[in-house]
Enzyme design. Sequence first.
Site, mmCIF file in Angstrom:
data_model
loop_
_atom_site.group_PDB
_atom_site.id
_atom_site.type_symbol
_atom_site.label_atom_id
_atom_site.label_comp_id
_atom_site.label_asym_id
_atom_site.label_seq_id
_atom_site.Cartn_x
_atom_site.Cartn_y
_atom_site.Cartn_z
ATOM 1 N N ASP A 120 0.858 -1.192 0.000
ATOM 2 C CA ASP A 120 0.000 0.000 0.000
ATOM 3 C C ASP A 120 0.885 1.230 0.000
ATOM 4 O OD1 ASP A 120 -3.262 0.192 0.900
ATOM 5 O OD2 ASP A 120 -2.104 2.057 0.984
ATOM 6 N N ASN A 166 -5.206 -4.047 -7.169
ATOM 7 C CA ASN A 166 -6.447 -3.558 -6.569
ATOM 8 C C ASN A 166 -6.442 -2.071 -6.249
ATOM 9 O OD1 ASN A 166 -8.959 -3.845 -4.771
ATOM 10 N ND2 ASN A 166 -7.367 -3.134 -3.354
ATOM 11 N N TYR A 184 -12.967 8.535 -13.581
ATOM 12 C CA TYR A 184 -12.897 7.237 -12.896
ATOM 13 C C TYR A 184 -13.504 6.157 -13.799
ATOM 14 C CZ TYR A 184 -13.793 3.734 -9.192
ATOM 15 O OH TYR A 184 -13.831 2.586 -8.435
ATOM 16 N N LYS A 210 -11.623 2.799 -15.333
ATOM 17 C CA LYS A 210 -12.079 1.431 -15.035
ATOM 18 C C LYS A 210 -12.503 0.701 -16.324
ATOM 19 C CE LYS A 210 -11.261 1.517 -10.630
ATOM 20 N NZ LYS A 210 -10.206 0.667 -10.055
ATOM 21 N N THR A 242 -16.428 1.274 1.900
ATOM 22 C CA THR A 242 -14.992 1.358 2.215
ATOM 23 C C THR A 242 -14.644 2.828 2.456
ATOM 24 O OG1 THR A 242 -14.227 1.776 -0.035
ATOM 25 C CG2 THR A 242 -14.502 -0.539 0.576
HETATM 26 N N1 LIG Z 1 -15.645 1.148 -2.803
HETATM 27 C C1 LIG Z 1 -16.330 0.990 -3.927
HETATM 28 O O1 LIG Z 1 -17.538 1.295 -3.984
HETATM 29 C C2 LIG Z 1 -15.669 0.416 -5.139
HETATM 30 C C3 LIG Z 1 -16.492 -0.019 -6.188
HETATM 31 C C4 LIG Z 1 -15.880 -0.523 -7.338
HETATM 32 C C5 LIG Z 1 -14.511 -0.606 -7.420
HETATM 33 N N2 LIG Z 1 -13.746 -0.162 -6.371
HETATM 34 C C6 LIG Z 1 -12.301 -0.256 -6.525
HETATM 35 O O2 LIG Z 1 -11.804 -1.082 -5.503
HETATM 36 C C7 LIG Z 1 -10.424 -0.794 -5.304
HETATM 37 C C8 LIG Z 1 -10.163 -0.692 -3.822
HETATM 38 O O3 LIG Z 1 -10.898 0.409 -3.318
HETATM 39 P P1 LIG Z 1 -11.590 0.413 -1.882
HETATM 40 O O4 LIG Z 1 -13.028 0.722 -2.110
HETATM 41 O O5 LIG Z 1 -11.212 -0.776 -1.106
HETATM 42 O O6 LIG Z 1 -10.946 1.762 -1.315
HETATM 43 P P2 LIG Z 1 -9.972 2.051 -0.061
HETATM 44 O O7 LIG Z 1 -9.640 3.501 -0.206
HETATM 45 O O8 LIG Z 1 -10.618 1.583 1.180
HETATM 46 O O9 LIG Z 1 -8.692 1.154 -0.367
HETATM 47 C C9 LIG Z 1 -7.787 1.501 -1.379
HETATM 48 C C10 LIG Z 1 -6.371 1.327 -0.859
HETATM 49 O O10 LIG Z 1 -5.485 1.654 -1.936
HETATM 50 C C11 LIG Z 1 -4.422 2.429 -1.413
HETATM 51 N N3 LIG Z 1 -3.849 3.242 -2.473
HETATM 52 C C12 LIG Z 1 -4.323 4.378 -3.008
HETATM 53 N N4 LIG Z 1 -3.483 4.853 -3.929
HETATM 54 C C13 LIG Z 1 -2.442 3.986 -3.975
HETATM 55 C C14 LIG Z 1 -1.247 3.940 -4.730
HETATM 56 N N5 LIG Z 1 -0.925 4.893 -5.600
HETATM 57 N N6 LIG Z 1 -0.407 2.899 -4.535
HETATM 58 C C15 LIG Z 1 -0.694 1.920 -3.639
HETATM 59 N N7 LIG Z 1 -1.796 1.943 -2.884
HETATM 60 C C16 LIG Z 1 -2.675 2.960 -3.054
HETATM 61 C C17 LIG Z 1 -5.056 3.256 -0.302
HETATM 62 O O11 LIG Z 1 -4.076 3.734 0.620
HETATM 63 C C18 LIG Z 1 -6.022 2.263 0.301
HETATM 64 O O12 LIG Z 1 -5.421 1.541 1.348
HETATM 65 C C19 LIG Z 1 -10.136 0.470 -6.096
HETATM 66 O O13 LIG Z 1 -9.506 0.123 -7.313
HETATM 67 C C20 LIG Z 1 -11.514 1.026 -6.374
HETATM 68 O O14 LIG Z 1 -11.548 1.812 -7.530
HETATM 69 C C21 LIG Z 1 -14.284 0.336 -5.236
#
Ligand SMILES: NC(=O)c1ccc[n+]([C@@H]2O[C@H](COP(=O)([O-])OP(=O)(O)OC[C@H]3O[C@@H](n4cnc5c(N)ncnc54)[C@H](O)[C@@H]3O)[C@@H](O)[C@H]2O)c1
Length: 254
Positions: free
Chosen positions: A36, A89, A154, A158, A189
């Site tokens: 991370d 991720n 975004y 994606k 999240t």
């Molecule tokens: N939460 C939603 O509704 C949702 C829906 C669809 C897709 N997603 C995708 O799921 C994935 C995870 O998101 P989440 O919802 O768990 O969010 P989150 O913010 O809880 O977790 C994301 C993590 O990625 C880390 N991060 C951010 N930028 C980074 C970088 N440059 N290098 C390394 N780590 C980095 C953050 O510190 C965090 O710990 C993302 O790709 C997001 O686009 C989320």
Amino acid sequence: MTPEGKVAVVTGAGSGIGRASAGALAKVGARLLACDIDYESAQQTVSAIERNGGKAFALHADVSKPDDVKRMIDAAVSRFGGLDILHNNAGILSGPRFPDSDPSCWMRAISVNIMGVLSGIHYGTEAMRQRGCGVIINTASISGLKPHFSDPVYAATKAAVVNLTRSLAFLKKEANIRVNCICPGFVRTDLESHSAAVLDPEAQRRFRSRRAGFQDLPALEPDDIARAVMMLINEDGLNGKACIVEPGEPWRVQ
Ligand SMILES: NC(=O)c1ccc[n+]([C@@H]2O[C@H](COP(=O)([O-])OP(=O)(O)OC[C@H]3O[C@@H](n4cnc5c(N)ncnc54)[C@H](O)[C@@H]3O)[C@@H](O)[C@H]2O)c1
């Protein structure tokens, strides 16, 4: 692929979906490199895994920097002897809405959401070729399959991840590496606060005002997505596919 005893790398493993995916992999016996940009949070994920008897190691890596991603893959190889499973991720929302937003917002989203996945696949497949096989899961989004009016950039990033995943289906025949992605709907999240953290106060205000009410929508939990990730890892017949996971609906693989 059965994850037991395999080496897995998860990016964005310090929170939300990445933390759940790392936990699910460790629970079935994978050796985990939890990466991370926020090292402390990755370390917390590792501590939780170790408390449950799992084997994991935390690493700081900013996926928008190819050198960090190379270092991350090298760390998996030197620490655990190779790489079998890669979950690309880490991701962020772009912030205030395009086209009004500052170029720094969309450049950041593109760097993390697209460049991060490209670097992961570039360096990850190098290590997997040494092994003779591998599985890659990319976290895309339902926003990659249909318009997302509150964050068009975004959605574009994606959509790129979905089509990249589908376009890499040839890797199975060529190198015995399967690439699939998950397309979650809204998951509860800290994505919003993590994505907004780098914005100035006015940009944060505009971003947050547009997302007001999101928290009231029906939502998935990170563990729901981790289950879909595990299915994509386990099912050897799935390659170049997008698995859609939305609240209250059966998974759809297409
Ligand atoms: N939460 C939603 O509704 C949702 C829906 C669809 C897709 N997603 C995708 O799921 C994935 C995870 O998101 P989440 O919802 O768990 O969010 P989150 O913010 O809880 O977790 C994301 C993590 O990625 C880390 N991060 C951010 N930028 C980074 C970088 N440059 N290098 C390394 N780590 C980095 C953050 O510190 C965090 O710990 C993302 O790709 C997001 O686009 C989320």
